[in-house]
Design an enzyme around this catalytic site. Structure first.
Site, short mmCIF file in Angstrom:
data_model
loop_
_atom_site.label_atom_id
_atom_site.label_comp_id
_atom_site.label_asym_id
_atom_site.label_seq_id
_atom_site.Cartn_x
_atom_site.Cartn_y
_atom_site.Cartn_z
N HIS A 158 2.57 6.87 -1.85
CA HIS A 158 3.06 6.99 -0.46
C HIS A 158 4.45 6.37 -0.34
O HIS A 158 5.31 6.88 0.38
CB HIS A 158 2.13 6.26 0.51
CG HIS A 158 0.87 7.00 0.85
ND1 HIS A 158 0.86 8.22 1.49
CD2 HIS A 158 -0.44 6.68 0.64
CE1 HIS A 158 -0.39 8.63 1.67
NE2 HIS A 158 -1.20 7.71 1.16
N SER A 212 -8.88 9.59 2.11
CA SER A 212 -9.88 8.94 1.25
C SER A 212 -11.15 8.59 2.02
O SER A 212 -12.17 8.30 1.39
CB SER A 212 -9.29 7.70 0.58
OG SER A 212 -8.73 6.83 1.52
ZN LIG Z 1 -3.21 7.74 0.75
#
Ligand SMILES: [Zn+2]
Length: 469
Positions: A345, A108
């Site tokens: 995650h 990100s």
């Molecule tokens: Zn991530």
């Protein structure tokens, strides 16, 4: 050139669509019909306000999971599915050692740098260039240059990669607080750098900053590291004209004209929902019904993402609230639903879906504002795709089943679906994936998102909307 061609092609669609919406019963005033229609379909050239909504790790699969679970097979998510102009976004980053080579599965930091600056970079970089480490101008900085108020909101630490790309420039995303600078020696103030992400957030003078990550701001700036050495970053913020709030009650009641720093948790904010983490077959596939999520996980002391979005808009609004006190004529606001990614995650489907639903609620706040402020560009997108997949529950048997982690959930339809996580081993962090992600938009310049676009194009859509291009 690519963008110009797309805009010409979509112009026809926009004209037809404006005519279509102008007949809609939902819009009462005849004069407003064309204005609202033109705003929704992107025909206005310039925006008064830009609200950029970023769902962390929110690929099509994550959106579909939330839609099925919360609204059922025939349902729609009122926020994410709201804006009508949609496209597919290519998200790859580039190699640090050879920036001509793509890295197909980005993080990100790199994807944020792409939409915030219009330039691809390598993973871990915060608005700095791959290989050469040069600072790159961000859309938030351009908005400030043009006299707009600015806001930055996240459910993650506000120093995490997505919010950081707007108001910071560092080599590594890990350099979040003044005591976290070991991988960014060139960015330390003692050698002429701008300091950590937390310090840069304050130094940028962003008008409204709301999220988690208080522990970064409670760090004491070391001796030799600039004029606030010996003070915490919270104290630096207060000395720089910020009020600081740390709980939901004080945020909701806040009604001052100063800049606002809201830090509601030491690290990431608590997820709205929770449930059982996915596990290898058989998990709960033998149960008569799938799991139903606990939807009351967030403590009352923490605001929701919708709470933070609503307060940010009310403080930044150029015509009411505190916008006039900031002396500004419009605003740029970023809102990140960060823990869709973090719970992907963690292979926790209920927490992941709850964060998607909470993100959807925040977008609804923005859409409601845009309904009465048609000069508002709204963009809804994701940084990168992620792990979770929807599997056929009837195919989970002793002989045939997913090799990954699975969990059966019961949806609003009263039917079961199986969520699977299979990009890493059990007990390890599941990994990002490399497919395109969705973008949806409405308002001035929104037609720029239609088709298959690159993440860097989103920067140009917003830059055109605020008159910077
Ligand atoms: Zn991530």
């Amino acid at each position: 050139m690519k963008v110009s061609k797309r805009r010409v092609a979509v112009g026809v669609l926009a004209a037809v669509a404006v005519a279509a919406i102008a007949t809609g019963a939902a819009i009462a005033d005849s004069r407003d019909k064309s204005v609202v229609g033109a705003a929704v379909y992107g025909a206005l050239p310039r925006a008064t306000n830009v609200i950029f909504f970023l769902g962390g790790g929110m690929g099509e699969s994550e959106i579909t999971l939330a839609r099925y679970y919360q609204q059922g097979a025939g349902g729609r998510l009122a926020g994410i599915d709201g804006p009508l102009l949609t496209g597919d976004v290519i998200t790859h980053s580039v190699s640090e050692t050879n920036p001509a080579l793509p890295d197909y599965v980005p993080d990100s930091a790199a994807t944020g740098t792409a939409w915030a600056t219009g330039h691809k970079t390598s993973d871990n970089r915060i608005s700095t260039s791959a290989g050469t480490d040069l600072d790159m101008k961000t859309i938030l900085e351009l908005a400030q240059d043009r006299g707009l108020s600015t806001g930055n909101v996240s459910t993650a630490e506000i120093t995490d990669a997505t919010p950081a790309v707007l108001d910071s420039h560092v080599r590594f995303r890990a350099c979040q607080g003044p005591l976290n600078m070991s991988t960014c020696p060139q960015d330390k103030k003692s050698v002429g750098g701008p300091g950590s992400i937390a310090e840069q957030t304050v130094q940028h003078g962003v008008d409204v900053v709301l999220g988690g990550g208080k522990a970064r701001f409670d760090q004491v700036i070391p001796v030799g590291e600039g004029s606030f050495a010996g003070k915490t970053v919270v104290q630096q913020a207060q000395a720089s004209g910020y009020d600081v709030v740390t709980n939901r009650t004080d945020l909701i009641a806040y009604n001052s004209s100063k800049k606002l720093l809201g830090l509601f948790t030491p690290v990431n904010m608590t997820t709205e929902w929770n449930g059982t983490v996915a596990s290898p077959y058989p998990s709960n596939t033998g149960d008569p019904a799938g799991e139903q999520c606990n939807t009351a996980n967030r403590p009352a002391s923490e605001p929701s993402l919708a709470d933070m979005t609503s307060k940010a808009i009310s403080l930044l609004d150029p015509s009411t609230g505190h916008g006039p006190k900031f002396g500004k004529r419009g605003f740029f606001l970023q809102v990140e639903g960060a823990s869709i990614d973090k719970q992907d995650h963690a292979a926790n489907p209920c927490a992941q879906i709850g964060e998607t639903v909470a993100f959807d609620a925040a977008i609804q706040v923005g859409l409601e504002y845009a309904r009465t402020h048609p000069g508002t560009l709204i963009v809804v997108t994701a940084d990168h795709a992620h792990t979770s997949q929807i599997l056929d529950g009837s195919e989970q048997s002793a002989t045939d089943h997913s090799p990954g982690l699975i969990r059966k959930l019961r949806t609003k339809d009263g039917a079961d679906l199986v969520v699977s996580y299979g990009t890493n081993l059990a007990g390890r962090s599941q990994e990002h994936t490399g497919s395109t992600v969705r973008v949806a938009a409405q308002g001035p310049q929104a037609d720029g998102v239609v088709g298959t676009i690159d993440q860097t194009d989103l920067f140009h859509v917003m830059a055109r909307a605020i008159g910077a291009e």
